[in-house]
Design a protein around this motif. Sequence first.
Motif, PDB file in Angstrom:
ATOM      1  N   SER A   1       2.446   1.689  -3.360  1.00  0.00           N
ATOM      2  CA  SER A   1       1.419   2.120  -4.301  1.00  0.00           C
ATOM      3  C   SER A   1       1.175   3.625  -4.199  1.00  0.00           C
ATOM      4  O   SER A   1       1.060   4.321  -5.216  1.00  0.00           O
ATOM      5  N   TYR A   2       1.092   4.155  -2.975  1.00  0.00           N
ATOM      6  CA  TYR A   2       0.933   5.601  -2.810  1.00  0.00           C
ATOM      7  C   TYR A   2       2.140   6.355  -3.369  1.00  0.00           C
ATOM      8  O   TYR A   2       1.992   7.388  -4.026  1.00  0.00           O
TER       9      TYR A   2
ATOM     10  N   GLU B   1       0.831  -1.202   0.000  1.00  0.00           N
ATOM     11  CA  GLU B   1       0.000   0.000   0.000  1.00  0.00           C
ATOM     12  C   GLU B   1       0.870   1.258   0.000  1.00  0.00           C
ATOM     13  O   GLU B   1       0.614   2.210  -0.745  1.00  0.00           O
ATOM     14  N   ARG B   2       1.903   1.250   0.813  1.00  0.00           N
ATOM     15  CA  ARG B   2       2.811   2.396   0.874  1.00  0.00           C
ATOM     16  C   ARG B   2       3.491   2.634  -0.477  1.00  0.00           C
ATOM     17  O   ARG B   2       3.565   3.759  -0.970  1.00  0.00           O
TER      18      ARG B   2
ATOM     19  N   ALA C   1      -0.999   8.948   1.758  1.00  0.00           N
ATOM     20  CA  ALA C   1      -2.290   9.134   1.092  1.00  0.00           C
ATOM     21  C   ALA C   1      -2.628  10.620   0.967  1.00  0.00           C
ATOM     22  O   ALA C   1      -3.104  11.068  -0.087  1.00  0.00           O
ATOM     23  N   ASP C   2      -2.384  11.389   2.028  1.00  0.00           N
ATOM     24  CA  ASP C   2      -2.645  12.838   1.991  1.00  0.00           C
ATOM     25  C   ASP C   2      -1.813  13.517   0.905  1.00  0.00           C
ATOM     26  O   ASP C   2      -2.306  14.393   0.196  1.00  0.00           O
TER      27      ASP C   2
ATOM     28  N   ASP D   1      -3.082  15.009  -6.547  1.00  0.00           N
ATOM     29  CA  ASP D   1      -4.197  14.736  -7.450  1.00  0.00           C
ATOM     30  C   ASP D   1      -5.117  15.945  -7.560  1.00  0.00           C
ATOM     31  O   ASP D   1      -5.620  16.258  -8.638  1.00  0.00           O
TER      32      ASP D   1
ATOM     33  N   VAL E   1       0.642   5.650   6.986  1.00  0.00           N
ATOM     34  CA  VAL E   1       0.131   5.459   5.626  1.00  0.00           C
ATOM     35  C   VAL E   1      -0.697   6.667   5.203  1.00  0.00           C
ATOM     36  O   VAL E   1      -0.621   7.114   4.060  1.00  0.00           O
ATOM     37  N   VAL E   2      -1.467   7.230   6.127  1.00  0.00           N
ATOM     38  CA  VAL E   2      -2.322   8.376   5.803  1.00  0.00           C
ATOM     39  C   VAL E   2      -1.488   9.577   5.340  1.00  0.00           C
ATOM     40  O   VAL E   2      -1.966  10.387   4.542  1.00  0.00           O
TER      41      VAL E   2
ATOM     42  N   ARG F   1      -0.575  12.160  -1.797  1.00  0.00           N
ATOM     43  CA  ARG F   1      -1.113  11.777  -3.108  1.00  0.00           C
ATOM     44  C   ARG F   1      -2.399  12.545  -3.404  1.00  0.00           C
ATOM     45  O   ARG F   1      -2.587  13.049  -4.520  1.00  0.00           O
ATOM     46  N   ARG F   2      -3.301  12.644  -2.433  1.00  0.00           N
ATOM     47  CA  ARG F   2      -4.555  13.383  -2.644  1.00  0.00           C
ATOM     48  C   ARG F   2      -4.271  14.849  -2.988  1.00  0.00           C
ATOM     49  O   ARG F   2      -4.927  15.429  -3.851  1.00  0.00           O
TER      50      ARG F   2
END
Length: 133
Positions: free
Chosen positions: A71-72, A68-69, A122-123, A129, A118-119, A125-126
């Motif tokens: 992937s981000y 998952e990491r 994700a943050d 994006d 992980v967040v 990447r968001r």
Amino acid sequence: MNAEELLERPDTTSPEAGRVALKFFFNIMELWGCTPAQQRVLLGGIGNTTYHKYKKLPQVRLPHDTLERISYLMGIHKALRILFSNSPDKAYEWVHKANAAPPFNGQSALEYMLHGRVVDLADTRRYLDSVRG
């Protein structure tokens, strides 16, 4: 088949998917100029022994958290390459530059991601994006 395709396929637990994901990870870490300690944090706080094992790019079934990491990080790398398509070097420098925008609040993206959750990946990447639109 590239790393992103392998990670998006249903069987991300295969040893070959693990090897390809690690190859991508270490390549991007070199481009970003990350230290081994920083790399271990980005991989989820892995120990030195595991880190050195991974550096040999074995065929290994990576834990879901590690995949998952990575992937981000792939998504972050891809977004930066798109945003800085005319200047790839700036894409690699961006992670080190202070950024006033939330969620970074004056930190660089790398400093933010090095909180180790992980967040945080994700943050980041968001954020990219949303900048891409």
